[in-house]
Design a protein around this motif. Structure first.
Motif, PDB file in Angstrom:
ATOM      1  N   GLU A  13       0.832  -1.209   0.000  1.00 15.30           N
ATOM      2  CA  GLU A  13       0.000   0.000   0.000  1.00 15.30           C
ATOM      3  C   GLU A  13       0.866   1.258   0.000  1.00 15.30           C
ATOM      4  OE1 GLU A  13      -2.437  -0.289   3.465  1.00 15.30           O
ATOM      5  OE2 GLU A  13      -3.644  -1.917   2.658  1.00 15.30           O
ATOM      6  N   VAL A  14       1.853   1.289   0.873  1.00 16.45           N
ATOM      7  CA  VAL A  14       2.742   2.451   0.975  1.00 16.45           C
ATOM      8  C   VAL A  14       3.529   2.620  -0.316  1.00 16.45           C
ATOM      9  CG1 VAL A  14       4.779   3.379   2.157  1.00 16.45           C
ATOM     10  CG2 VAL A  14       2.906   2.398   3.486  1.00 16.45           C
ATOM     11  N   SER A  15       4.034   1.526  -0.854  1.00 14.44           N
ATOM     12  CA  SER A  15       4.796   1.574  -2.095  1.00 14.44           C
ATOM     13  C   SER A  15       3.955   2.140  -3.233  1.00 14.44           C
ATOM     14  CB  SER A  15       5.314   0.182  -2.454  1.00 14.44           C
ATOM     15  OG  SER A  15       5.995   0.206  -3.681  1.00 14.44           O
ATOM     16  N   GLU A  16       2.731   1.668  -3.365  1.00 14.13           N
ATOM     17  CA  GLU A  16       1.846   2.156  -4.429  1.00 14.13           C
ATOM     18  C   GLU A  16       1.527   3.643  -4.266  1.00 14.13           C
ATOM     19  OE1 GLU A  16       0.690   0.969  -7.349  1.00 14.13           O
ATOM     20  OE2 GLU A  16       2.096  -0.648  -6.962  1.00 14.13           O
ATOM     21  N   GLN A  17       1.280   4.080  -3.046  1.00 12.05           N
ATOM     22  CA  GLN A  17       1.005   5.498  -2.793  1.00 12.05           C
ATOM     23  C   GLN A  17       2.214   6.345  -3.180  1.00 12.05           C
ATOM     24  OE1 GLN A  17      -0.064   5.631   1.332  1.00 12.05           O
ATOM     25  NE2 GLN A  17      -2.162   4.970   0.952  1.00 12.05           N
ATOM     26  N   ARG A  18       3.387   5.898  -2.788  1.00  9.23           N
ATOM     27  CA  ARG A  18       4.614   6.642  -3.107  1.00  9.23           C
ATOM     28  C   ARG A  18       4.873   6.650  -4.613  1.00  9.23           C
ATOM     29  NH1 ARG A  18       8.699   4.444   1.627  1.00  9.23           N
ATOM     30  NH2 ARG A  18       7.886   5.765   3.295  1.00  9.23           N
ATOM     31  N   LEU A  19       4.692   5.518  -5.265  1.00  8.88           N
ATOM     32  CA  LEU A  19       4.903   5.452  -6.714  1.00  8.88           C
ATOM     33  C   LEU A  19       3.940   6.372  -7.463  1.00  8.88           C
ATOM     34  CD1 LEU A  19       5.678   1.697  -7.446  1.00  8.88           C
ATOM     35  CD2 LEU A  19       7.191   3.644  -7.808  1.00  8.88           C
ATOM     36  N   ASN A  20       2.722   6.474  -6.980  1.00 10.92           N
ATOM     37  CA  ASN A  20       1.759   7.386  -7.604  1.00 10.92           C
ATOM     38  C   ASN A  20       2.238   8.832  -7.518  1.00 10.92           C
ATOM     39  OD1 ASN A  20      -0.033   5.428  -8.471  1.00 10.92           O
ATOM     40  ND2 ASN A  20      -1.204   5.477  -6.574  1.00 10.92           N
ATOM     41  N   ILE A  21       2.831   9.191  -6.396  1.00 13.77           N
ATOM     42  CA  ILE A  21       3.400  10.533  -6.253  1.00 13.77           C
ATOM     43  C   ILE A  21       4.582  10.699  -7.203  1.00 13.77           C
ATOM     44  CG2 ILE A  21       4.633  12.082  -4.683  1.00 13.77           C
ATOM     45  CD1 ILE A  21       2.864  10.826  -2.423  1.00 13.77           C
ATOM     46  N   CYS A  22       5.430   9.688  -7.278  1.00 15.99           N
ATOM     47  CA  CYS A  22       6.597   9.745  -8.167  1.00 15.99           C
ATOM     48  C   CYS A  22       6.187   9.873  -9.636  1.00 15.99           C
ATOM     49  CB  CYS A  22       7.456   8.496  -7.994  1.00 15.99           C
ATOM     50  SG  CYS A  22       8.298   8.384  -6.405  1.00 15.99           S
ATOM     51  N   ARG A  23       5.134   9.198 -10.013  1.00 15.28           N
ATOM     52  CA  ARG A  23       4.672   9.241 -11.409  1.00 15.28           C
ATOM     53  C   ARG A  23       4.303  10.659 -11.849  1.00 15.28           C
ATOM     54  NH1 ARG A  23       1.956   4.196  -9.713  1.00 15.28           N
ATOM     55  NH2 ARG A  23       3.113   2.505 -10.700  1.00 15.28           N
ATOM     56  N   GLU A  24       3.915  11.498 -10.907  1.00 18.80           N
ATOM     57  CA  GLU A  24       3.555  12.881 -11.203  1.00 18.80           C
ATOM     58  C   GLU A  24       4.765  13.825 -11.168  1.00 18.80           C
ATOM     59  OE1 GLU A  24       0.440  13.806 -12.083  1.00 18.80           O
ATOM     60  OE2 GLU A  24      -0.079  11.683 -11.994  1.00 18.80           O
ATOM     61  N   CYS A  25       5.882  13.329 -10.715  1.00 15.18           N
ATOM     62  CA  CYS A  25       7.072  14.158 -10.518  1.00 15.18           C
ATOM     63  C   CYS A  25       7.890  14.260 -11.814  1.00 15.18           C
ATOM     64  CB  CYS A  25       7.937  13.567  -9.412  1.00 15.18           C
ATOM     65  SG  CYS A  25       9.414  14.541  -9.052  1.00 15.18           S
ATOM     66  N   PRO A  26       8.310  15.464 -12.190  1.00 17.95           N
ATOM     67  CA  PRO A  26       9.124  15.632 -13.396  1.00 17.95           C
ATOM     68  C   PRO A  26      10.538  15.062 -13.253  1.00 17.95           C
ATOM     69  CG  PRO A  26       8.904  17.732 -12.275  1.00 17.95           C
ATOM     70  CD  PRO A  26       8.009  16.755 -11.560  1.00 17.95           C
ATOM     71  N   GLU A  27      10.936  14.735 -12.038  1.00 20.33           N
ATOM     72  CA  GLU A  27      12.271  14.190 -11.799  1.00 20.33           C
ATOM     73  C   GLU A  27      12.335  12.668 -11.944  1.00 20.33           C
ATOM     74  OE1 GLU A  27      14.868  16.091 -11.593  1.00 20.33           O
ATOM     75  OE2 GLU A  27      13.664  17.903 -11.546  1.00 20.33           O
ATOM     76  N   LEU A  28      11.241  12.042 -12.341  1.00 21.65           N
ATOM     77  CA  LEU A  28      11.229  10.591 -12.518  1.00 21.65           C
ATOM     78  C   LEU A  28      11.531  10.233 -13.962  1.00 21.65           C
ATOM     79  CD1 LEU A  28      10.610   7.766 -11.266  1.00 21.65           C
ATOM     80  CD2 LEU A  28       8.296   8.054 -12.164  1.00 21.65           C
ATOM     81  N   ASP A  29      12.521   9.375 -14.146  1.00 24.39           N
ATOM     82  CA  ASP A  29      12.791   8.779 -15.455  1.00 24.39           C
ATOM     83  C   ASP A  29      11.812   7.611 -15.573  1.00 24.39           C
ATOM     84  OD1 ASP A  29      13.636   7.051 -17.494  1.00 24.39           O
ATOM     85  OD2 ASP A  29      15.752   7.442 -17.122  1.00 24.39           O
ATOM     86  N   THR A  30      10.770   7.786 -16.365  1.00 24.65           N
ATOM     87  CA  THR A  30       9.709   6.781 -16.433  1.00 24.65           C
ATOM     88  C   THR A  30      10.115   5.511 -17.172  1.00 24.65           C
ATOM     89  OG1 THR A  30       8.774   7.893 -18.372  1.00 24.65           O
ATOM     90  CG2 THR A  30       7.853   8.471 -16.219  1.00 24.65           C
ATOM     91  N   PHE A  31      11.194   5.548 -17.917  1.00 25.40           N
ATOM     92  CA  PHE A  31      11.670   4.343 -18.592  1.00 25.40           C
ATOM     93  C   PHE A  31      12.285   3.383 -17.577  1.00 25.40           C
ATOM     94  CE2 PHE A  31      14.942   1.926 -20.911  1.00 25.40           C
ATOM     95  CZ  PHE A  31      14.126   1.272 -21.812  1.00 25.40           C
ATOM     96  N   SER A  51      12.433   4.897   3.926  1.00 26.89           N
ATOM     97  CA  SER A  51      12.943   5.650   2.779  1.00 26.89           C
ATOM     98  C   SER A  51      12.330   7.043   2.753  1.00 26.89           C
ATOM     99  CB  SER A  51      12.609   4.947   1.463  1.00 26.89           C
ATOM    100  OG  SER A  51      13.305   3.746   1.348  1.00 26.89           O
ATOM    101  N   LYS A  52      13.079   7.981   2.231  1.00 27.28           N
ATOM    102  CA  LYS A  52      12.620   9.369   2.132  1.00 27.28           C
ATOM    103  C   LYS A  52      12.760   9.857   0.700  1.00 27.28           C
ATOM    104  CE  LYS A  52      12.268   9.945   6.625  1.00 27.28           C
ATOM    105  NZ  LYS A  52      11.034   9.570   7.213  1.00 27.28           N
ATOM    106  N   CYS A  53      11.818  10.670   0.280  1.00 27.43           N
ATOM    107  CA  CYS A  53      11.915  11.345  -1.011  1.00 27.43           C
ATOM    108  C   CYS A  53      12.872  12.522  -0.842  1.00 27.43           C
ATOM    109  CB  CYS A  53      10.523  11.849  -1.430  1.00 27.43           C
ATOM    110  SG  CYS A  53      10.558  12.964  -2.849  1.00 27.43           S
ATOM    111  N   PRO A  54      13.839  12.700  -1.750  1.00 23.39           N
ATOM    112  CA  PRO A  54      14.775  13.814  -1.608  1.00 23.39           C
ATOM    113  C   PRO A  54      14.107  15.184  -1.768  1.00 23.39           C
ATOM    114  CG  PRO A  54      15.096  12.727  -3.722  1.00 23.39           C
ATOM    115  CD  PRO A  54      14.125  11.899  -2.939  1.00 23.39           C
ATOM    116  N   LEU A  55      12.911  15.198  -2.322  1.00 21.48           N
ATOM    117  CA  LEU A  55      12.165  16.446  -2.480  1.00 21.48           C
ATOM    118  C   LEU A  55      11.037  16.561  -1.444  1.00 21.48           C
ATOM    119  CD1 LEU A  55      11.941  16.438  -6.386  1.00 21.48           C
ATOM    120  CD2 LEU A  55      13.584  17.645  -4.933  1.00 21.48           C
ATOM    121  N   ASN A  56      11.013  15.644  -0.498  1.00 25.56           N
ATOM    122  CA  ASN A  56      10.025  15.616   0.596  1.00 25.56           C
ATOM    123  C   ASN A  56       8.582  15.544   0.111  1.00 25.56           C
ATOM    124  OD1 ASN A  56      11.917  15.706   2.741  1.00 25.56           O
ATOM    125  ND2 ASN A  56      12.212  17.866   2.283  1.00 25.56           N
ATOM    126  N   LYS A  57       8.354  14.891  -0.996  1.00 22.85           N
ATOM    127  CA  LYS A  57       6.996  14.781  -1.525  1.00 22.85           C
ATOM    128  C   LYS A  57       6.182  13.704  -0.817  1.00 22.85           C
ATOM    129  CE  LYS A  57       7.853  16.735  -6.039  1.00 22.85           C
ATOM    130  NZ  LYS A  57       7.511  16.642  -7.448  1.00 22.85           N
TER     131      LYS A  57
END
Length: 67
Positions: A13-31, A51-57
């Motif tokens: 659950e936590v992983s999916e929530q975090r990945l959803n946030i990452c998917r919206e981030c311009p700093e993610l290489d989606t490949f 784990s922590k997001c370096p941008l605190n998202k």
């Protein structure tokens, strides 16, 4: 402390929530699903509760609670 039978479910659950946030981030290489800031592979990093997001998202949106 998390019960053994809930750790896997909660981690997913936590992983999916975090990945959803990452998917919206311009700093993610989606490949590669790699963060351009910390260079971590996010499908792995998001699975660790400490784990922590370096941008605190993540901290703004997700609260990890035991139990």
């Amino acid at each position: 402390m998390l019960k053994l039978d809930t750790i896997g479910t909660r981690r997913k659950e936590v992983s999916e929530q975090r990945l959803n946030i990452c998917r919206e981030c311009p700093e993610l290489d989606t490949f590669l699903y790699q963060c351009k800031v910390c260079m971590c592979f996010m499908k792995g990093k998001t699975m660790f509760f400490d784990s922590k997001c370096p941008l605190n998202k993540w901290d703004k949106h997700i609260e990890v609670k035991d139990g």
